[in-house]
Design a protein around this motif. Structure first.
Motif, PDB file in Angstrom:
ATOM      1  N   GLN A  23       0.828  -1.215   0.000  1.00 44.03           N
ATOM      2  CA  GLN A  23       0.000   0.000   0.000  1.00 44.03           C
ATOM      3  C   GLN A  23       0.858   1.259   0.000  1.00 44.03           C
ATOM      4  OE1 GLN A  23      -3.349   0.550  -0.238  1.00 44.03           O
ATOM      5  NE2 GLN A  23      -3.340  -1.596  -0.827  1.00 44.03           N
TER       6      GLN A  23
ATOM      7  N   LEU B  34       2.394   1.772  -3.421  1.00 39.12           N
ATOM      8  CA  LEU B  34       1.375   2.227  -4.380  1.00 39.12           C
ATOM      9  C   LEU B  34       1.047   3.700  -4.153  1.00 39.12           C
ATOM     10  CD1 LEU B  34      -1.043  -0.837  -4.493  1.00 39.12           C
ATOM     11  CD2 LEU B  34       0.597  -0.110  -6.228  1.00 39.12           C
ATOM     12  N   ILE B  35       0.960   4.112  -2.896  1.00 41.31           N
ATOM     13  CA  ILE B  35       0.700   5.518  -2.580  1.00 41.31           C
ATOM     14  C   ILE B  35       1.866   6.375  -3.069  1.00 41.31           C
ATOM     15  CG2 ILE B  35       0.445   7.191  -0.703  1.00 41.31           C
ATOM     16  CD1 ILE B  35      -1.020   4.918   0.856  1.00 41.31           C
TER      17      ILE B  35
ATOM     18  N   GLY C 184       3.920   5.758  -5.491  1.00 44.83           N
ATOM     19  CA  GLY C 184       3.864   5.837  -6.948  1.00 44.83           C
ATOM     20  C   GLY C 184       2.800   6.799  -7.432  1.00 44.83           C
ATOM     21  N   SER C 185       1.643   6.796  -6.802  1.00 48.50           N
ATOM     22  CA  SER C 185       0.565   7.704  -7.234  1.00 48.50           C
ATOM     23  C   SER C 185       0.924   9.153  -6.946  1.00 48.50           C
ATOM     24  CB  SER C 185      -0.752   7.337  -6.557  1.00 48.50           C
ATOM     25  OG  SER C 185      -0.711   7.638  -5.178  1.00 48.50           O
ATOM     26  N   LEU C 186       1.639   9.398  -5.856  1.00 51.54           N
ATOM     27  CA  LEU C 186       2.009  10.769  -5.520  1.00 51.54           C
ATOM     28  C   LEU C 186       3.104  11.300  -6.434  1.00 51.54           C
ATOM     29  CD1 LEU C 186       2.003  10.638  -1.633  1.00 51.54           C
ATOM     30  CD2 LEU C 186       0.338  11.741  -3.114  1.00 51.54           C
TER      31      LEU C 186
ATOM     32  N   ASN D 115       3.732  10.416  -9.486  1.00 50.62           N
ATOM     33  CA  ASN D 115       3.310  10.524 -10.884  1.00 50.62           C
ATOM     34  C   ASN D 115       2.506  11.782 -11.145  1.00 50.62           C
ATOM     35  OD1 ASN D 115       4.534   8.276 -11.921  1.00 50.62           O
ATOM     36  ND2 ASN D 115       2.831   6.925 -11.431  1.00 50.62           N
ATOM     37  N   GLY D 116       1.970  12.405 -10.126  1.00 48.17           N
ATOM     38  CA  GLY D 116       1.183  13.627 -10.282  1.00 48.17           C
ATOM     39  C   GLY D 116       2.074  14.854 -10.295  1.00 48.17           C
TER      40      GLY D 116
ATOM     41  N   LYS E  43      -3.566   9.715   2.682  1.00 47.71           N
ATOM     42  CA  LYS E  43      -3.489   8.373   2.101  1.00 47.71           C
ATOM     43  C   LYS E  43      -2.666   7.440   2.984  1.00 47.71           C
ATOM     44  CE  LYS E  43      -4.025   9.940  -2.651  1.00 47.71           C
ATOM     45  NZ  LYS E  43      -3.454   9.951  -3.999  1.00 47.71           N
TER      46      LYS E  43
ATOM     47  N   SER F 135       0.101  -5.147 -11.350  1.00 52.48           N
ATOM     48  CA  SER F 135       0.459  -4.521 -12.616  1.00 52.48           C
ATOM     49  C   SER F 135       0.002  -5.376 -13.798  1.00 52.48           C
ATOM     50  CB  SER F 135       1.969  -4.303 -12.670  1.00 52.48           C
ATOM     51  OG  SER F 135       2.356  -3.781 -13.901  1.00 52.48           O
TER      52      SER F 135
END
Length: 149
Positions: free
Chosen positions: A7, A10-11, A13-15, A17-18, A32, A76
């Motif tokens: 988790q 994944l968090i 990676g999402s942060l 990428n923005g 998150k 993935s």
């Protein structure tokens, strides 16, 4: 620990990428991370202590990260499979749309149009024959001429 690390990564990676404005990682990421800790019934202090323990025992940390790697790869792969299905569905939908447009654009030729197309084909064939004969004349070998005295 494996689920929590999945988790957290994944968090992360999402942060990353923005778009990143000053303090945006803290502003948008903290909630998150807290949700992830809540989901696994832990807090940041306990997580830090656990990471210190596993850092001092690298064999256990390696085993945990092998599992983390497997889970992230599985996520993935499933995401890639869903995206591939969606792409093929959209391509099929687009191809059906263009096929129906092509069918609508096809018109049946009238007898007069058929005669015109036959005449055009014959004319083109005759023109091609003339062009070929001109090319042959242009590139034919020239005899060795002797000048007349």
């Amino acid at each position: 620990m494996t689920g929590l690390l999945v988790q957290i990564h994944l968090i992360d990676g999402s942060l990353y990428n923005g778009t990143q404005a000053p303090d945006s990682l803290y502003k948008y990421g903290m909630g998150k991370y807290l949700d992830a800790f809540r989901k696994f019934n832990t807090d940041s202090a306990q997580f830090r202590k656990s990471m210190e323990y596993y850092t001092n025992t690298p064999d256990k940390l390696t085993a945990i990260y092998d599992n983390v790697d497997k889970r992230i790869k599985a996520l993935s792969d499933s995401l890639n499979a869903e995206q591939a299905k969606e792409r093929t569905r959209l391509l099929k939908k687009d191809s059906l749309k263009t096929d129906s447009i092509k069918k609508a654009n096809l018109k049946h030729k009238t007898p007069a149009q058929k005669v015109d197309s036959v005449k055009q084909a014959k004319t083109k064939k005759a023109m091609d024959a003339k062009i070929d004969s001109i090319k042959k004349l242009k590139y034919r070998p020239k005899p060795n001429a002797v000048p007349i005295k």
